[in-house]
Design a protein around this motif. Sequence first.
Motif, PDB file in Angstrom:
ATOM      1  N   ALA A  18      38.098  45.075  30.346  1.00  0.00           N
ATOM      2  CA  ALA A  18      36.912  44.692  31.111  1.00  0.00           C
ATOM      3  C   ALA A  18      37.305  43.918  32.365  1.00  0.00           C
ATOM      4  O   ALA A  18      38.235  43.100  32.343  1.00  0.00           O
ATOM      5  N   ASN A  19      36.617  44.196  33.467  1.00  0.00           N
ATOM      6  CA  ASN A  19      36.780  43.561  34.783  1.00  0.00           C
ATOM      7  C   ASN A  19      37.909  44.146  35.611  1.00  0.00           C
ATOM      8  O   ASN A  19      38.042  43.790  36.789  1.00  0.00           O
ATOM      9  N   TYR A  98      43.992  44.181  39.010  1.00  0.00           N
ATOM     10  CA  TYR A  98      44.149  43.754  37.619  1.00  0.00           C
ATOM     11  C   TYR A  98      43.308  42.502  37.381  1.00  0.00           C
ATOM     12  O   TYR A  98      43.540  41.464  38.010  1.00  0.00           O
ATOM     13  N   ARG A  99      42.351  42.589  36.450  1.00  0.00           N
ATOM     14  CA  ARG A  99      41.452  41.447  36.236  1.00  0.00           C
ATOM     15  C   ARG A  99      41.109  41.210  34.769  1.00  0.00           C
ATOM     16  O   ARG A  99      40.334  40.305  34.458  1.00  0.00           O
ATOM     17  N   SER A 100      41.681  41.979  33.843  1.00  0.00           N
ATOM     18  CA  SER A 100      41.238  41.890  32.444  1.00  0.00           C
ATOM     19  C   SER A 100      42.090  40.974  31.580  1.00  0.00           C
ATOM     20  O   SER A 100      41.657  40.589  30.495  1.00  0.00           O
ATOM     21  N   LYS A 101      43.285  40.625  32.024  1.00  0.00           N
ATOM     22  CA  LYS A 101      44.191  39.844  31.187  1.00  0.00           C
ATOM     23  C   LYS A 101      44.615  38.574  31.929  1.00  0.00           C
ATOM     24  O   LYS A 101      45.719  38.488  32.473  1.00  0.00           O
ATOM     25  N   PRO A 102      43.729  37.572  31.958  1.00  0.00           N
ATOM     26  CA  PRO A 102      44.062  36.346  32.687  1.00  0.00           C
ATOM     27  C   PRO A 102      45.098  35.505  31.949  1.00  0.00           C
ATOM     28  O   PRO A 102      45.155  35.494  30.715  1.00  0.00           O
ATOM     29  N   LEU A 103      45.896  34.799  32.703  1.00  0.00           N
ATOM     30  CA  LEU A 103      46.849  33.824  32.185  1.00  0.00           C
ATOM     31  C   LEU A 103      46.623  32.537  32.966  1.00  0.00           C
ATOM     32  O   LEU A 103      46.730  32.524  34.192  1.00  0.00           O
ATOM     33  N   TYR A 104      46.302  31.459  32.248  1.00  0.00           N
ATOM     34  CA  TYR A 104      45.959  30.192  32.895  1.00  0.00           C
ATOM     35  C   TYR A 104      47.160  29.248  32.848  1.00  0.00           C
ATOM     36  O   TYR A 104      47.641  28.902  31.770  1.00  0.00           O
ATOM     37  N   THR A 114      45.084  30.575  37.993  1.00  0.00           N
ATOM     38  CA  THR A 114      44.827  31.719  37.129  1.00  0.00           C
ATOM     39  C   THR A 114      45.576  32.928  37.671  1.00  0.00           C
ATOM     40  O   THR A 114      45.448  33.265  38.855  1.00  0.00           O
ATOM     41  N   TYR A 115      46.343  33.563  36.825  1.00  0.00           N
ATOM     42  CA  TYR A 115      47.083  34.768  37.172  1.00  0.00           C
ATOM     43  C   TYR A 115      46.626  35.889  36.245  1.00  0.00           C
ATOM     44  O   TYR A 115      46.128  35.636  35.153  1.00  0.00           O
ATOM     45  N   TYR A 116      46.822  37.122  36.699  1.00  0.00           N
ATOM     46  CA  TYR A 116      46.412  38.269  35.893  1.00  0.00           C
ATOM     47  C   TYR A 116      47.631  39.126  35.580  1.00  0.00           C
ATOM     48  O   TYR A 116      48.405  39.480  36.469  1.00  0.00           O
ATOM     49  N   MET A 117      47.790  39.439  34.318  1.00  0.00           N
ATOM     50  CA  MET A 117      48.965  40.170  33.859  1.00  0.00           C
ATOM     51  C   MET A 117      48.809  41.659  34.174  1.00  0.00           C
ATOM     52  O   MET A 117      47.845  42.298  33.760  1.00  0.00           O
TER      53      MET A 117
END
Length: 302
Positions: A18-19, A98-104, A114-117
């Motif tokens: 999602a996203n 890429y927006r579905s797997k955030p890493l804080y 916030t980064y996105y994997m």
Amino acid sequence: MPTLQADPPPSTDYIIGANDVLFINISGRPEFSIASVNGSSNSKVQGSRVDGNGHVSLPLVGSVQVAGLTLSQAQTRIQDALRKYLANPWVVVEVADYRSKPLYLLGNFRASGTYYMDRPLTLVQGLALGSGFDQTADLRGARLSRDGRIVPVDVYDLLMRGDARQNVWLKGGDTLFIPDNHSQQVYIFGAVKKPGPVPLPNSGLNLAQAIASAELREIGYDFRYVRVIRSLSTTRGELLVVDFDKILRGEALPIQLQEGDIVYVPKSKIGNWNDVIADILPSLQAISAVLQPFVNIKYLSN
């Protein structure tokens, strides 16, 4: 605490979520292209955003479920849906954003945020996204949080001792937190007038100084079994039982305290560990949010 059991290496194929924003080329025909949407840097990205239910909306076919699929699987599914309207359609699916797997990354990173994997990442690779940390970072207190819980991995052992067992695979939604070492304190409870946190100065603090700062009660304490609960890292800790009477008589040197130590001065001759926990449990519950990761009421009770 045992180290988190190692997961098998994840597939290198990206799994749509999602996203995510997908660029979908249908038979090279621009009339089937999707209008631009806002990207991760507030710029316009051409593509179709995967909604919260995991669908993308396309001309002709409408809503198509793509979340949980690889790019090749999504391509095949969209092709199958288009066969009702187009003869021999071909489809190319790419991730535009890429927006579905955030890493804080929070705390003492040089580049927190916030980064996105965009691929499977290990803990070391996730830490590297934050461009490292400076000398004020408290690596012993660093922690990985997942689904509202602290994951039993030891960031200090991984980075300072090269323990590869701690280099676990990250998951979308994980939070990496590295505190600083400026506001360090210890905690003292039991037979004292001022229970609670005691600041730990840069010059250090020993057990005698901590007990003195908390002011002993006039009567009702036992110095022979002073307890010190210590976090060594996220996964390791120890219980020290100190005969403080020997220190007062000059027969032993005062023990130096470390950041996050919990000192308990018994109010009587309590020798059973469960009795100690029962006595200090209300105080531990009151400060549990600021304790070091290892000092968890659940594990202390066990």
